[in-house]
Design an enzyme around this catalytic site. Structure first.
Site: not given
Ligand code: ADE
Ligand code: ZN
Length: 331
Positions: A14, A197, A275
């Site tokens: 990710h 999230e 991320d």
């Molecule tokens: N794009 C980049 N990082 C992200 C995240 N953590 N959640 C959603 N979209 C993203």
């Molecule tokens: Zn992400």
């Protein structure tokens, strides 16, 4: 623990390549390409990285991506990330990119993907690092726009292993993209999606049941449903958790509040990822270190997390075995 973390070969599942744009490269590219950015210097850029939620980050992240113009810019961006992989002992990485962030600005799909791909090819040749590319649809845009992007991607099908879904989660549920994910599946792409999230477990259920995804990106809100937890455990659906991101975007107040240890102890297939490391204060090793400094993770937990990433990756079974053997050897 830090020693163990550094020594273990790792996979990352990710990682948004646009989120690995360090302030230094942003500044250099802005100058080179004559792009206006609202910062006087690098310190100014870092000071702006003070987020209150996902959207407050995304606004700054999309503005930063404006400096990426040429194939070489995408190459340099990707190469800098690869050098971090070398530093952190990441031997396999599955990279997200957001084509619409660039095609909307008049940068061609081909420019973006060839720049990324050439850097990944060189990473394999120079360092033996293997990789896959995952194309994400921006969920704040329409499904129609995602369909156009899917059409455009077909010329580069061999270079893209999976389709994902990212950007502003709240108000943009997976159900909005049911048809385009169905088409992507028919075209042979693997499927993943950001879900749970910030938004509630209904988004995770939709991602699983309507989009038919193979991995959940983030998924930390799963803990709010016993029924979902049981299903994720029974089916061993991978969760690509991103601790630094969750703290920086205020999903949890601090590392001690993070639920990764609970998810792991329950028996979920959890992985650790970075991320958007240039925005969230660190690459994969720093994510592991921050967890260890704040939560009672054992050595066995770290090994499980690392092995989960290889097991949940999109590489073939033979290479998985080879990589898992490398982990065992390092232990
Ligand atoms: N794009 C980049 N990082 C992200 C995240 N953590 N959640 C959603 N979209 C993203
Ligand atoms: Zn992400």
């Amino acid at each position: 623990m830090t020693n163990l973390i550094k020594r273990l070969p790792k996979a990352e599942l990710h990682l948004h390549i646009e989120g690995s744009l360090e302030p230094e490269l942003m500044f250099t590219l802005a100058k080179k390409n004559n792009i206006n950015i609202p910062y006087k210097n690098i310190e100014d850029i870092r000071n702006a990285y003070n987020f209150t939620n996902l959207q407050s980050f995304l606004d700054i992240y999309y503005a930063g991506a404006n400096v990426l113009i040429t194939k070489e810019d995408f190459y340099d961006l990707t190469w800098e990330y690869i050098l971090k992989c070398v530093e952190d002992n990441v031997i396999h990485t599955e990279i997200f990119f957001d084509p619409q962030t660039h095609t909307q600005r008049g940068i061609s799909f081909e420019t973006v993907i060839t720049g990324i791909k050439e850097a990944l090819n060189d990473a394999k040749e120079k360092y033996g690092i293997t990789s896959c590319i995952i194309m994400c649809f921006l969920r704040h845009l329409s499904q129609e726009d995602a369909f156009k992007t899917l059409e455009e991607s077909l010329a580069f099908k061999d270079d893209i292993i999976a389709v994902g879904l990212d950007s502003s989660e709240l108000g943009n549920p997976p159900s909005k993209f049911e048809e385009v994910f169905k088409k992507a599946k028919e075209e042979g792409f693997k499927l993943v999606a950001h879900a749970g999230e910030e938004a509630d477990v209904s988004y995770i259920y939709e991602a699983l049941d309507l989009l038919d995804i193979q991995r959940i990106d983030h998924g930390v809100q799963s803990i709010k449903s016993d029924e979902l937890m049981k299903r994720l455990k029974d089916e061993q659906i991978p969760l690509t958790v991103c601790p630094n991101s969750n703290i920086e975007l205020k999903v949890f107040e601090n590392y001690k509040e993070h639920n990764i240890k609970e998810l792991l102890d329950y028996g979920l297939n959890v992985t650790v990822n970075s991320d958007d490391p240039a925005y969230f204060k660190g690459y994969i090793n720093q994510n592991f270190i921050n967890l260890c400094e704040n939560l009672p993770l054992s050595k066995e937990d770290i090994i499980t997390l690392v092995k989960n990433s290889f097991k949940s990756s999109f590489i073939d079974e033979e290479l998985k075995k080879e990589y898992l053997a490398k982990v065992d050897k390092a232990i």
